[in-house]
Design a protein around this motif. Structure first.
Motif, PDB file in Angstrom:
ATOM      1  N   TYR A 108       0.831  -1.205   0.000  1.00  0.00           N
ATOM      2  CA  TYR A 108       0.000   0.000   0.000  1.00  0.00           C
ATOM      3  C   TYR A 108       0.864   1.252   0.000  1.00  0.00           C
ATOM      4  O   TYR A 108       0.524   2.257  -0.650  1.00  0.00           O
ATOM      5  N   ALA A 109       1.978   1.217   0.722  1.00  0.00           N
ATOM      6  CA  ALA A 109       2.871   2.380   0.760  1.00  0.00           C
ATOM      7  C   ALA A 109       3.421   2.712  -0.617  1.00  0.00           C
ATOM      8  O   ALA A 109       3.654   3.888  -0.950  1.00  0.00           O
ATOM      9  N   SER A 110       3.599   1.694  -1.454  1.00  0.00           N
ATOM     10  CA  SER A 110       4.097   1.940  -2.810  1.00  0.00           C
ATOM     11  C   SER A 110       3.087   2.713  -3.649  1.00  0.00           C
ATOM     12  O   SER A 110       3.449   3.303  -4.680  1.00  0.00           O
ATOM     13  N   TYR A 111       1.829   2.716  -3.201  1.00  0.00           N
ATOM     14  CA  TYR A 111       0.793   3.513  -3.850  1.00  0.00           C
ATOM     15  C   TYR A 111       0.562   4.845  -3.125  1.00  0.00           C
ATOM     16  O   TYR A 111      -0.368   5.579  -3.442  1.00  0.00           O
ATOM     17  N   GLY A 112       1.382   5.126  -2.123  1.00  0.00           N
ATOM     18  CA  GLY A 112       1.251   6.377  -1.390  1.00  0.00           C
ATOM     19  C   GLY A 112       0.234   6.337  -0.271  1.00  0.00           C
ATOM     20  O   GLY A 112      -0.211   7.396   0.207  1.00  0.00           O
ATOM     21  N   VAL A 113      -0.161   5.143   0.185  1.00  0.00           N
ATOM     22  CA  VAL A 113      -1.186   5.005   1.215  1.00  0.00           C
ATOM     23  C   VAL A 113      -0.547   4.702   2.558  1.00  0.00           C
ATOM     24  O   VAL A 113       0.255   3.760   2.682  1.00  0.00           O
ATOM     25  N   ASP A 114      -0.881   5.504   3.567  1.00  0.00           N
ATOM     26  CA  ASP A 114      -0.420   5.292   4.939  1.00  0.00           C
ATOM     27  C   ASP A 114      -1.466   4.439   5.659  1.00  0.00           C
ATOM     28  O   ASP A 114      -2.481   4.946   6.132  1.00  0.00           O
TER      29      ASP A 114
ATOM     30  N   PRO B  37      -5.604   5.405  -2.821  1.00  0.00           N
ATOM     31  CA  PRO B  37      -4.757   6.560  -3.145  1.00  0.00           C
ATOM     32  C   PRO B  37      -5.560   7.655  -3.847  1.00  0.00           C
ATOM     33  O   PRO B  37      -5.347   7.962  -5.025  1.00  0.00           O
TER      34      PRO B  37
ATOM     35  N   GLN C 130      -3.726  10.600  -5.710  1.00  0.00           N
ATOM     36  CA  GLN C 130      -3.081  10.204  -6.965  1.00  0.00           C
ATOM     37  C   GLN C 130      -4.105  10.015  -8.077  1.00  0.00           C
ATOM     38  O   GLN C 130      -3.894  10.456  -9.219  1.00  0.00           O
TER      39      GLN C 130
END
Length: 419
Positions: free
Chosen positions: A14-20, A356, A359
């Motif tokens: 998920y972090a690779s998609y910018g999601v915390d 995301p 994005q």
């Protein structure tokens, strides 16, 4: 350790998609959702012995139904123990709890008749939402309440509404949480009426009289809820979508409440949420799962449920949208229905918070529509199940795999012994 390792892996994806993911779970735990008391006893309540009437119907006869306030609260406690996230209590006026030998008709109910519910809510750190009950009563005349041409009938129901404003103020003052007070009636006609405007003008005047009762706007949030039709009022309802939306728009402090089962089958509330948030500081929702008509099925993790949650999150609406569940199924275990619907809505919220959105919005604003489609499809298969399992663990509730075992045990040890 396998579950923990899966979560850490999912979090990285998920972090690779910018999601915390950590922030998403924290925010989801803080978003209150109102749990409706009427699932536990098939919308009967405690102020009458008659059947459910007024354009709605519960089907099924599954054993173990709650028949007393104590049983209803016991079942609700069990359901709550299976639900992650923050809860509110949602009551109908017909759930007043009277002392032995005491009774007050709906136009005379008082805060004291809901003291036990306040105690219940405060012990569990829950706020309370409220609904006047404009159904299942012998003072409904020819299927009408607030829109009735009979002034005595209309006056009775106006006084009921005013009493509910006072009780809503009491709830807010006792719990320290604003009370959403929702006005809905099943007023309408089975066949084509000769006068469509007259009932609506009476309905408008009645609601205005109800809301003339003094209340603190920071503590009481009055709403008006629409409906397409109901059983016995298939041709016309006074409180149509256009009527209630227009009423809320022209009466300061009154919120529109959308029940996603109260529209034509091709309409979706997910699309209506961002439209209303353009104009209203706050709105309210009753979240259900309609099949063919407003059949109020248990909420599931289905497409429209996901879309409703996405729009709330995308529009930064968690502090502007009052979320409540509203369904009633008597064909399955009622505690399971409560908990399953709540868990499904929590899944939808958490899933929406793990999207995301920034994005995807950027791609849309830059007209990169091919890339947007690709990304929207890609996020559908992200390992959300591992995030959900960790969320349940942190909230101290059982996983989906363990859920039915808890229901079966409670049914055998408590519900089936009621006879």
């Amino acid at each position: 350790m396998i579950g923990k390792e899966r979560f850490e892996s999912a979090k990285e994806i998920y972090a690779s998609y910018g999601v915390d993911v950590e922030a998403a779970m924290e925010n989801c735990m803080k978003a209150p959702v109102a749990l409706h008391c009427w699932q536990g006893d098939d919308v009967i309540g405690f102020d009458h012995d008659g059947p459910l009437t007024g354009g709605i119907q519960t089907t099924g006869d599954y054993p173990g139904k709650a028949k007393t306030p104590e049983q209803l609260m016991q079942d609700m406690d069990k359901a709550i123990s299976l639900m992650p996230g923050k809860k509110k209590l949602n009551l109908h006026a017909s759930y007043a709890v009277f002392e032995p030998g005491e009774f007050a008709d709906r136009d005379k109910i008082e805060p004291k008749h809901f003291r036990k519910w306040v105690e219940f809510a405060k012990e569990r750190n829950m706020g309370i939402d409220f609904n006047p009950t404009f159904f299942s009563h012998d003072k409904i005349k020819d299927g009408l309440t607030l829109s009735s041409p009979d002034e005595e009938t209309r006056k009775f129901w106006i006084e009921h509404g005013k009493a509910c404003v006072r009780i809503s103020q009491y709830f807010a003052e006792e719990t320290g949480v604003p009370c959403v007070m929702n006005i809905w009636t099943g007023d309408g006609f089975k066949d084509v009426p000769a006068d469509r405007m007259g009932p609506r003008m009476r309905y408008k005047d009645s609601i205005e009289q109800i809301l003339s009762e003094p209340y603190d706007r920071d503590k009481v949030k009055p709403c008006v809820e629409s409906k397409v039709f109901g059983i016995g009022v298939e041709a016309y309802t006074a409180g149509s979508a256009e009527f209630t939306l227009s009423f809320a728009a022209t009466h300061e402090g009154c919120l529109p409440l959308m029940d996603n089962g109260h529209y034509h089958p091709t309409e979706v509330v997910s699309d209506k949420i961002p439209a209303l948030l353009c104009f209203f500081p706050e709105i309210a929702l009753h979240i259900t799962r309609p099949i063919r008509w407003d059949s109020d099925h248990v909420v599931l993790f289905d497409d429209e449920t996901k879309e409703i949650a996405k729009e709330i999150v995308r529009c930064d609406g968690l502090n502007r949208v009052y979320m409540a569940l509203d369904y009633f199924d008597a064909s399955i275990n009622r505690v399971s229905a409560w908990a399953m619907g709540f868990r499904s809505w929590q899944k939808a919220l958490l899933s929406a918070m793990c999207m995301p959105h920034a994005q995807l919005k950027k791609l849309q604003d830059e007209s990169r529509m091919t890339e947007l489609m690709v990304e929207q499809e890609a996020v559908k298969t992200l390992p959300f199940g591992d995030i959900w399992n960790e969320y349940c663990r942190r909230c101290g509730v059982v996983s989906d795999k363990e859920f039915y075992g808890e229901i079966r045990k409670y049914e055998e040890e408590v519900q089936l012994k009621r006879g």
